[in-house]
Design a protein around this motif. Sequence first.
Motif, PDB file in Angstrom:
ATOM      1  N   GLU A   7       0.786  -1.143   0.050  1.00 19.01           N
ATOM      2  CA  GLU A   7       0.016  -0.035  -0.027  1.00 19.01           C
ATOM      3  C   GLU A   7       1.115   1.265   0.023  1.00 19.01           C
ATOM      4  O   GLU A   7       1.711   1.584   0.949  1.00 19.01           O
ATOM      5  CB  GLU A   7      -0.850   0.016   1.287  1.00 19.01           C
ATOM      6  CG  GLU A   7      -1.661   1.054   1.222  1.00 19.01           C
ATOM      7  CD  GLU A   7      -3.008   0.819   2.142  1.00 19.01           C
ATOM      8  OE1 GLU A   7      -3.830   1.644   2.291  1.00 19.01           O
ATOM      9  OE2 GLU A   7      -2.956  -0.210   3.065  1.00 19.01           O
ATOM     10  N   VAL A   8       0.780   2.085  -1.067  1.00 20.92           N
ATOM     11  CA  VAL A   8       1.616   3.215  -1.299  1.00 20.92           C
ATOM     12  C   VAL A   8       0.735   4.429  -1.358  1.00 20.92           C
ATOM     13  O   VAL A   8      -0.311   4.447  -2.268  1.00 20.92           O
ATOM     14  CB  VAL A   8       2.392   3.056  -2.277  1.00 20.92           C
ATOM     15  CG1 VAL A   8       3.332   4.343  -2.665  1.00 20.92           C
ATOM     16  CG2 VAL A   8       3.276   1.937  -2.456  1.00 20.92           C
ATOM     17  N   VAL A   9       0.980   5.424  -0.562  1.00 22.17           N
ATOM     18  CA  VAL A   9       0.201   6.825  -0.525  1.00 22.17           C
ATOM     19  C   VAL A   9       1.147   7.865  -0.968  1.00 22.17           C
ATOM     20  O   VAL A   9       2.356   7.846  -0.971  1.00 22.17           O
ATOM     21  CB  VAL A   9      -0.432   7.066   0.753  1.00 22.17           C
ATOM     22  CG1 VAL A   9      -1.398   6.037   1.058  1.00 22.17           C
ATOM     23  CG2 VAL A   9       0.515   7.114   1.828  1.00 22.17           C
ATOM     24  N   ILE A  10       0.388   8.975  -1.441  1.00 22.88           N
ATOM     25  CA  ILE A  10       1.249  10.219  -1.470  1.00 22.88           C
ATOM     26  C   ILE A  10       1.066  11.175  -0.378  1.00 22.88           C
ATOM     27  O   ILE A  10      -0.191  11.340   0.163  1.00 22.88           O
ATOM     28  CB  ILE A  10       0.705  10.936  -2.766  1.00 22.88           C
ATOM     29  CG1 ILE A  10       0.639  10.177  -4.131  1.00 22.88           C
ATOM     30  CG2 ILE A  10       1.081  12.378  -2.695  1.00 22.88           C
ATOM     31  CD1 ILE A  10       0.040  10.882  -5.197  1.00 22.88           C
ATOM     32  N   THR A  11       2.092  11.527   0.343  1.00 20.35           N
ATOM     33  CA  THR A  11       2.154  12.354   1.744  1.00 20.35           C
ATOM     34  C   THR A  11       2.564  13.675   1.247  1.00 20.35           C
ATOM     35  O   THR A  11       2.578  14.487   2.313  1.00 20.35           O
ATOM     36  CB  THR A  11       2.984  11.559   2.578  1.00 20.35           C
ATOM     37  OG1 THR A  11       4.298  11.448   1.897  1.00 20.35           O
ATOM     38  CG2 THR A  11       2.445  10.160   3.093  1.00 20.35           C
ATOM     39  N   GLY A  12       3.086  14.036   0.251  1.00 18.02           N
ATOM     40  CA  GLY A  12       3.411  15.367  -0.225  1.00 18.02           C
ATOM     41  C   GLY A  12       3.597  16.019  -1.590  1.00 18.02           C
ATOM     42  O   GLY A  12       3.866  15.080  -2.349  1.00 18.02           O
ATOM     43  N   VAL A  13       3.071  17.100  -1.788  1.00 17.14           N
ATOM     44  CA  VAL A  13       2.899  17.402  -3.139  1.00 17.14           C
ATOM     45  C   VAL A  13       3.910  18.749  -3.365  1.00 17.14           C
ATOM     46  O   VAL A  13       3.869  19.657  -2.379  1.00 17.14           O
ATOM     47  CB  VAL A  13       1.737  17.483  -3.883  1.00 17.14           C
ATOM     48  CG1 VAL A  13       0.920  16.136  -3.902  1.00 17.14           C
ATOM     49  CG2 VAL A  13       0.902  18.659  -3.054  1.00 17.14           C
ATOM     50  N   GLY A  14       4.375  19.127  -4.335  1.00 15.85           N
ATOM     51  CA  GLY A  14       4.914  20.242  -4.527  1.00 15.85           C
ATOM     52  C   GLY A  14       5.045  20.829  -6.248  1.00 15.85           C
ATOM     53  O   GLY A  14       5.092  20.013  -6.915  1.00 15.85           O
ATOM     54  N   LEU A  15       5.047  22.268  -6.065  1.00 13.16           N
ATOM     55  CA  LEU A  15       4.760  22.814  -7.586  1.00 13.16           C
ATOM     56  C   LEU A  15       5.828  23.917  -7.856  1.00 13.16           C
ATOM     57  O   LEU A  15       5.998  24.751  -6.574  1.00 13.16           O
ATOM     58  CB  LEU A  15       3.093  23.165  -7.924  1.00 13.16           C
ATOM     59  CG  LEU A  15       2.062  22.470  -8.014  1.00 13.16           C
ATOM     60  CD1 LEU A  15       0.896  22.672  -8.169  1.00 13.16           C
ATOM     61  CD2 LEU A  15       2.428  21.611  -9.475  1.00 13.16           C
ATOM     62  N   ALA A  16       6.148  24.086  -9.030  1.00 13.47           N
ATOM     63  CA  ALA A  16       6.930  25.100  -9.244  1.00 13.47           C
ATOM     64  C   ALA A  16       6.543  25.532 -10.663  1.00 13.47           C
ATOM     65  O   ALA A  16       7.468  25.356 -11.591  1.00 13.47           O
ATOM     66  CB  ALA A  16       8.658  24.718  -9.331  1.00 13.47           C
ATOM     67  N   VAL A  17       5.412  26.028 -10.863  1.00 12.16           N
ATOM     68  CA  VAL A  17       4.916  26.510 -12.067  1.00 12.16           C
ATOM     69  C   VAL A  17       4.339  27.869 -12.047  1.00 12.16           C
ATOM     70  O   VAL A  17       3.877  28.440 -10.805  1.00 12.16           O
ATOM     71  CB  VAL A  17       3.678  25.290 -12.438  1.00 12.16           C
ATOM     72  CG1 VAL A  17       4.302  24.167 -12.881  1.00 12.16           C
ATOM     73  CG2 VAL A  17       2.610  25.286 -11.740  1.00 12.16           C
ATOM     74  N   PRO A  18       4.155  28.595 -12.848  1.00 12.75           N
ATOM     75  CA  PRO A  18       3.752  29.996 -13.152  1.00 12.75           C
ATOM     76  C   PRO A  18       2.182  30.122 -12.685  1.00 12.75           C
ATOM     77  O   PRO A  18       1.472  29.154 -13.262  1.00 12.75           O
ATOM     78  CB  PRO A  18       3.982  30.538 -14.447  1.00 12.75           C
ATOM     79  CG  PRO A  18       4.992  29.743 -14.929  1.00 12.75           C
ATOM     80  CD  PRO A  18       4.969  28.320 -14.524  1.00 12.75           C
ATOM     81  N   GLY A  19       1.754  30.726 -11.859  1.00 12.16           N
ATOM     82  CA  GLY A  19       0.297  30.998 -11.568  1.00 12.16           C
ATOM     83  C   GLY A  19      -0.258  29.852 -10.751  1.00 12.16           C
ATOM     84  O   GLY A  19      -1.545  30.059 -10.784  1.00 12.16           O
ATOM     85  N   ASP A 217       7.290  25.532 -18.458  1.00 15.16           N
ATOM     86  CA  ASP A 217       8.674  25.956 -18.015  1.00 15.16           C
ATOM     87  C   ASP A 217       8.224  25.881 -16.228  1.00 15.16           C
ATOM     88  O   ASP A 217       7.928  27.009 -15.898  1.00 15.16           O
ATOM     89  CB  ASP A 217       9.077  27.272 -18.105  1.00 15.16           C
ATOM     90  CG  ASP A 217      10.244  27.977 -17.327  1.00 15.16           C
ATOM     91  OD1 ASP A 217      11.157  27.299 -17.531  1.00 15.16           O
ATOM     92  OD2 ASP A 217      10.235  28.864 -16.822  1.00 15.16           O
ATOM     93  N   GLY A 218       8.416  24.685 -15.597  1.00 14.54           N
ATOM     94  CA  GLY A 218       7.982  24.456 -14.602  1.00 14.54           C
ATOM     95  C   GLY A 218       8.261  22.873 -14.209  1.00 14.54           C
ATOM     96  O   GLY A 218       8.973  22.083 -14.582  1.00 14.54           O
ATOM     97  N   ALA A 219       7.773  22.450 -12.762  1.00 15.26           N
ATOM     98  CA  ALA A 219       8.044  21.312 -12.333  1.00 15.26           C
ATOM     99  C   ALA A 219       7.205  20.891 -11.177  1.00 15.26           C
ATOM    100  O   ALA A 219       6.357  21.895 -10.770  1.00 15.26           O
ATOM    101  CB  ALA A 219       9.646  21.067 -11.683  1.00 15.26           C
ATOM    102  N   ALA A 220       6.980  19.622 -11.074  1.00 18.12           N
ATOM    103  CA  ALA A 220       6.080  19.007 -10.173  1.00 18.12           C
ATOM    104  C   ALA A 220       6.554  17.955  -9.248  1.00 18.12           C
ATOM    105  O   ALA A 220       7.476  17.249  -9.965  1.00 18.12           O
ATOM    106  CB  ALA A 220       4.863  18.656 -10.872  1.00 18.12           C
ATOM    107  N   ALA A 221       6.439  17.462  -8.115  1.00 17.37           N
ATOM    108  CA  ALA A 221       6.839  16.666  -7.286  1.00 17.37           C
ATOM    109  C   ALA A 221       5.604  16.036  -6.299  1.00 17.37           C
ATOM    110  O   ALA A 221       4.841  16.833  -6.120  1.00 17.37           O
ATOM    111  CB  ALA A 221       8.153  17.253  -6.522  1.00 17.37           C
ATOM    112  N   LEU A 222       6.372  14.794  -5.920  1.00 16.24           N
ATOM    113  CA  LEU A 222       5.313  14.058  -5.061  1.00 16.24           C
ATOM    114  C   LEU A 222       6.433  13.148  -4.160  1.00 16.24           C
ATOM    115  O   LEU A 222       7.331  12.971  -4.437  1.00 16.24           O
ATOM    116  CB  LEU A 222       4.532  12.919  -5.749  1.00 16.24           C
ATOM    117  CG  LEU A 222       3.829  13.458  -7.000  1.00 16.24           C
ATOM    118  CD1 LEU A 222       3.254  12.011  -7.790  1.00 16.24           C
ATOM    119  CD2 LEU A 222       2.359  14.126  -6.662  1.00 16.24           C
ATOM    120  N   VAL A 223       5.920  13.150  -3.221  1.00 13.22           N
ATOM    121  CA  VAL A 223       6.439  12.040  -2.237  1.00 13.22           C
ATOM    122  C   VAL A 223       5.644  10.973  -2.019  1.00 13.22           C
ATOM    123  O   VAL A 223       4.361  11.099  -1.694  1.00 13.22           O
ATOM    124  CB  VAL A 223       6.721  12.720  -0.686  1.00 13.22           C
ATOM    125  CG1 VAL A 223       7.214  11.747   0.130  1.00 13.22           C
ATOM    126  CG2 VAL A 223       7.663  13.908  -0.693  1.00 13.22           C
TER     127      VAL A 223
END
Length: 411
Positions: A7-19, A217-223
């Motif tokens: 069982e795998v869950v997402i515990t964190g999210v991050g964004l580096a995108v305009p707006g 021109d951006g990035a996204a991330a999950l834990v």
Amino acid sequence: MTHGPGEVVITGVGLAVPGASTPDALLRRTACPVTGPDPEPFDTAARIGRRGHRYKDRATRLALCAALEALRDADLLPSDGEAGSSAHGPSDAPSDRETVTVPGDTVGVVASSNLGNLDTACLTTTAIAERSAVDLSPMSLPNASSNVIASWVAIRHGLRGPNLMLCNGPTSGLDAVHWGAALVAAGRVRRVVVVGAETHNAVVEDLLGRSAGELLDGAAALVVEGARWAEARGARGVAALGPYERRAGLTGCVEALLPDAAAPGVWFTPERYAEGPAGAVPVSRAVPRYDVTGAVGRASGALGVLQCVAAVGWLARAAATTGAERVEPVQRVERVESAEPVEPDAGAGSGTAFGAGPGGARDPVPVSRQALITSGDDTADAVAGLLLRPTPDRSHPHPARAPLISMECSR
């Protein structure tokens, strides 16, 4: 509560995108694209400091920003001050304020970018061909390595688990999420930072034949984290990973994920997906659709990660609207997480699937409450698909300490 190894869950999210600074903001922008002038480019210096820029290309800096935000959101970085700061200002080297609060051996990195450092690679080869290698700066040359993004995320935060870089075409982002979760489900690490990043520049624009305004021109991330490990440290998942499929065509991929033509709650479509005639579309037309690239630009290797972040926003909105999920405060349990191997629980480490089958969620979530995510289409070499599910309330005032399982790496 005891969780199965898969069982795998997402515990964190991050964004580096305009707006768009949050999953809900990304979802709103996707639903109602903003007209008028484009938002200002994301200011990476505001998040990682100007010294964090030194000798790094734009895609790497964006990835560092998104990863930092995801680790903060997952409560894996110290909260007493801003990450990256010290008595002498921001620093490239990991410090007490940048290094994760769990053993670095228990955290891996999987990054996805098809075009991120293309400009560095092309300019480097051009310089060698036209002049000589003597003209190259030893400081910028490491940026020509294909795994530079994954490496810098690991170096900055002291993450010593498996480190992977995917450059896998339109499915690359979802593939990265899958392989990050597979590492966790297999017992290789407890948690993985998954990051997708792309940028536009003259080299990328020339290769794709598109203007900068059409490109991300951006990035996204999950834990992504094993549910049992998240519970052990008092963290709560914002979404659970369901089954993943990779097929030659979109219809086959969707049918494998949604047997009996079940209708999901929402569909995050492939990039610029064009609806076919009635009967040819693999998902009911009654299901809401979102194409995140309409809001942020064509996303290439970052697409799947961006879609997952937007899906987290949709799940939170659906839970708030229907009241299907009861969110209760999680009592923070302070503990020192050990990296020393101990005897595994019975059955631990025996599964490699996540979110389904042995070790998956005990109570099946209705498909109508799940988000379907797909990348690629019938014109591509492959199509990847993933189901993202809401997490039930698993708050427990005294979660039992979860031991390392036998396959987990330690030093």
